[in-house]
Design a protein around this motif. Structure first.
Motif, short mmCIF file in Angstrom:
data_model
loop_
_atom_site.label_atom_id
_atom_site.label_comp_id
_atom_site.label_asym_id
_atom_site.label_seq_id
_atom_site.Cartn_x
_atom_site.Cartn_y
_atom_site.Cartn_z
N GLU A 115 0.83 -1.22 0.00
CA GLU A 115 0.00 0.00 0.00
C GLU A 115 0.86 1.26 0.00
O GLU A 115 0.32 2.35 -0.22
CB GLU A 115 -0.88 0.05 1.25
CG GLU A 115 -1.97 -0.98 1.36
CD GLU A 115 -2.73 -0.79 2.65
OE1 GLU A 115 -3.59 0.11 2.71
OE2 GLU A 115 -2.47 -1.53 3.62
N TYR A 121 -3.04 -8.50 -4.39
CA TYR A 121 -3.33 -7.09 -4.08
C TYR A 121 -3.73 -6.39 -5.36
O TYR A 121 -3.00 -6.44 -6.35
CB TYR A 121 -2.10 -6.43 -3.47
CG TYR A 121 -2.22 -4.95 -3.24
CD1 TYR A 121 -2.90 -4.44 -2.15
CD2 TYR A 121 -1.64 -4.03 -4.13
CE1 TYR A 121 -2.99 -3.07 -1.94
CE2 TYR A 121 -1.73 -2.67 -3.93
CZ TYR A 121 -2.41 -2.19 -2.83
OH TYR A 121 -2.51 -0.84 -2.62
N ARG A 161 -11.60 -9.20 -0.56
CA ARG A 161 -12.22 -8.23 0.36
C ARG A 161 -11.73 -6.83 -0.02
O ARG A 161 -10.58 -6.67 -0.45
CB ARG A 161 -11.83 -8.51 1.82
CG ARG A 161 -12.44 -9.78 2.39
CD ARG A 161 -11.93 -10.03 3.79
NE ARG A 161 -12.33 -11.32 4.30
CZ ARG A 161 -13.40 -11.53 5.08
NH1 ARG A 161 -14.15 -10.52 5.44
NH2 ARG A 161 -13.68 -12.74 5.51
N TYR A 162 -12.61 -5.87 0.18
CA TYR A 162 -12.22 -4.48 -0.06
C TYR A 162 -11.37 -4.00 1.11
O TYR A 162 -11.65 -4.29 2.26
CB TYR A 162 -13.46 -3.59 -0.22
CG TYR A 162 -14.29 -3.96 -1.43
CD1 TYR A 162 -13.76 -3.88 -2.71
CD2 TYR A 162 -15.60 -4.42 -1.29
CE1 TYR A 162 -14.51 -4.23 -3.82
CE2 TYR A 162 -16.37 -4.76 -2.39
CZ TYR A 162 -15.81 -4.67 -3.65
OH TYR A 162 -16.55 -5.02 -4.75
N LEU A 163 -10.35 -3.25 0.77
CA LEU A 163 -9.42 -2.74 1.77
C LEU A 163 -9.31 -1.23 1.62
O LEU A 163 -9.14 -0.73 0.51
CB LEU A 163 -8.06 -3.40 1.57
CG LEU A 163 -6.88 -2.90 2.40
CD1 LEU A 163 -6.06 -4.08 2.88
CD2 LEU A 163 -6.01 -1.95 1.61
N GLY A 205 -7.55 -0.87 6.29
CA GLY A 205 -6.92 -2.17 6.49
C GLY A 205 -6.66 -2.53 7.93
O GLY A 205 -6.05 -3.56 8.21
N ILE A 265 -8.54 -5.82 8.58
CA ILE A 265 -8.13 -6.92 7.70
C ILE A 265 -6.73 -7.40 8.09
O ILE A 265 -6.48 -8.60 8.21
CB ILE A 265 -8.18 -6.46 6.23
CG1 ILE A 265 -9.64 -6.40 5.77
CG2 ILE A 265 -7.38 -7.39 5.33
CD1 ILE A 265 -9.83 -5.97 4.33
N LEU A 278 -9.15 -14.75 3.32
CA LEU A 278 -8.65 -13.59 2.57
C LEU A 278 -7.74 -14.10 1.47
O LEU A 278 -6.68 -14.66 1.74
CB LEU A 278 -7.89 -12.64 3.49
CG LEU A 278 -7.32 -11.40 2.81
CD1 LEU A 278 -8.43 -10.47 2.36
CD2 LEU A 278 -6.38 -10.64 3.75
N CYS A 302 -6.95 -8.63 -1.72
CA CYS A 302 -7.33 -7.33 -1.16
C CYS A 302 -7.54 -6.37 -2.33
O CYS A 302 -6.65 -6.23 -3.18
CB CYS A 302 -6.21 -6.77 -0.29
SG CYS A 302 -5.92 -7.68 1.21
N ASP A 355 -7.80 -2.67 -2.92
CA ASP A 355 -7.53 -1.39 -2.25
C ASP A 355 -8.34 -0.29 -2.93
O ASP A 355 -8.13 0.00 -4.12
CB ASP A 355 -6.03 -1.09 -2.35
CG ASP A 355 -5.62 0.09 -1.51
OD1 ASP A 355 -6.50 0.86 -1.08
OD2 ASP A 355 -4.41 0.26 -1.29
N GLY A 406 -14.99 1.65 6.68
CA GLY A 406 -14.49 0.48 7.41
C GLY A 406 -15.11 0.37 8.78
O GLY A 406 -15.40 -0.74 9.25
#
Lengths: 158, 300
Positions: A72, B8, B28-30, B33, B36, B48, B51, B53, B110
């Motif tokens: 990220e 990812y 899954r939506y991140l 995070g 998660i 999982l 992810c 993002d 979230g």
């Protein structure tokens, strides 16, 4: 759309330098900093987002690196305790004994450095609320509070 | 570190995100995070495999007034929403959640869509009668579609979403931030803790709206409780006291508390309260009585 799987090479901007690392997308920033880049200042405490020992700055904001995936962070600036380089907050923690065992200290210092940067004027309520993100199992909070006050004085001095 | 091999994906648009969800089983939506990363590390049962993002999706990051509402993106961090201060009650509630460095990552979407039962960010949004914008993945030849609905319509103890449905933003009516409000949060230990009870209350004209988290295993708002509180609030002028009784001065059995639509009826309308290692149901009842009184005094 960026898609990563398996083992991938990423470039992280850490402490002002581009650092390459081969990671899995599931690797947290904390683990990559420590185990791939050799930056062991961020400590692995609870790995649950509770203790704050793994705090680093992401684009100047303190975050818990155990809760962030390294993938990220490719477009972000990461600052670890190794990147502060004798910051006034570090000096104040050393001078005021703002530590006991030292395990929480890197996280405390980075959070405090972000605090004085975001709020240059002292405010007890803001300071207290901000520093609640980090736990000291030695309960050395008095020294930490003194160090924060001393850092503010250093930064306010002409 | 997450033991499972995950992929990812970082889409630029909402359509790309829901399309990625269709293509990746176990995705899954991140956004922040925070949940998660910890759940996937600790719990093998937390499935999982990918992810997605959503932080790059522009409409999940809006923080603006447009079209007669305050629109807040689901991927905004709680710190950023609270700092904006466009909706003071929401800001006050968000500043009580977790700690600052967690709030720097934890997002509005979230908090509402997460696994933890508190979901305190829902309280102001439910009180404001906010709406929620989502995008539902397409099926076969049917393309994905956006839906904007009242939040209360799809919030039944938690967000009830279709498989793969992605929350993009929340829309708060512009008058809601102007309403008088009250907020209290009580924890067992320090300020950084899960709430025993978090209350949020607003006054809309003469009507009181009330929502609570922590008292049940889910956030709670009910029209019946609002009606009882409104009635009790309106009756305050007919009592000898000129405002709802304060907890310090009047016990729950005081004549004022037992007045029309009194506190006991309000507590009864909340239904069975949660009992856990943090507090008994009886303790939560007493907390709620005090906080409801305090809230009404704030709004008087």
């Amino acid at each position: 759309m960026k898609e990563l799987s398996g083992i991938v090479e990423i470039v992280l901007r850490v402490n002002g330098e581009d650092r390459r690392a081969a990671v899995r997308p599931g690797d947290t920033l904390l683990r990559v900093l420590r185990e791939k880049l050799g930056l062991t200042g961020a400590k692995c405490g609870c790995e649950n987002g509770d203790c704050g020992a793994c705090t680093v700055l992401l684009d100047g904001k303190p975050v818990k690196s155990c809760m962030v995936l390294a993938v990220e962070c490719e477009d972000a600036a990461v600052t670890t305790i190794e990147g502060l380089r004798d910051h006034p907050v570090q000096q104040a923690f050393a001078e005021e004994n703002g530590f006991q065992c030292g395990f929480c200290t890197p996280g405390m210092i980075l959070n405090a450095a972000a605090l004085v940067d975001a709020h240059p004027e002292p405010d007890d309520a803001v300071d207290r609320e901000w520093m609640q993100s980090n736990l000291c199992r030695c309960t050395g909070y008095e020294g930490i509070r003194n160090a924060l006050a001393a850092a503010r004085k250093k930064l306010a001095a002409p | 570190m997450i033991a499972a091999d995950v992929s990812y994906l970082c889409p630029d648009t909402a359509e790309e995100a829901v399309d990625a969800w269709r293509r990746h089983a176990g995705a899954r939506y991140l956004a922040g995070g925070t949940e998660i990363a910890t759940a996937a590390r600790r719990t093998a049962a937390f499935d999982l495999r990918a992810c997605i993002d959503i932080k790059r999706i522009a409409e999940a990051n809006v923080h603006e007034i447009c079209g007669g509402c305050l629109r807040l993106g689901a991927a905004l961090s709680l710190s950023d929403v609270a700092a904006g201060d466009a909706f003071p009650l929401l800001g006050a509630v968000l500043r009580g959640i977790a700690d600052r460095t967690v709030r720097n990552r934890l997002t509005l979407g979230g908090n509402l869509a997460g696994l933890l039962p508190y979901r305190e960010a829902a309280l102001p949004l439910l009180l404001a009668d906010a709406s929620i914008l989502t995008i539902v993945p397409g099926k076969g030849e049917i393309p994905s579609a956006r839906q904007e609905r009242p939040l209360r319509e799809i919030f039944d103890k938690r967000l009830v979403l279709a498989p793969g449905e992605l929350v993009l933003s929340f829309c708060v009516p512009l008058d809601a931030p102007e309403w008088p409000w009250s907020h209290y949060r009580r924890t067992r230990t320090g300020e950084v803790d899960y709430p025993l009870v978090t209350t949020a209350m607003v006054r809309v004209g003469d009507a009181i709206r009330f929502a609570v988290a922590g008292a049940h295993p889910y956030p709670f708002r009910s029209d019946a409780v609002d009606a009882l509180l409104t009635e009790w609030f309106a009756a305050r002028g007919t009592d000898e006291e000129n405002s709802p009784p304060s907890a310090a001065q009047n016990g729950p059995d005081s004549p004022t508390a037992q007045g029309r639509g009194g506190l006991e009826a309000i507590i009864a309308a909340l239904g069975p309260l949660r009992a856990d290692a943090r507090a008994s149901a009886e303790y939560r009842v007493q907390l709620l009585k005090n906080l409801i009184r305090a809230g009404l005094e704030d709004l008087a």
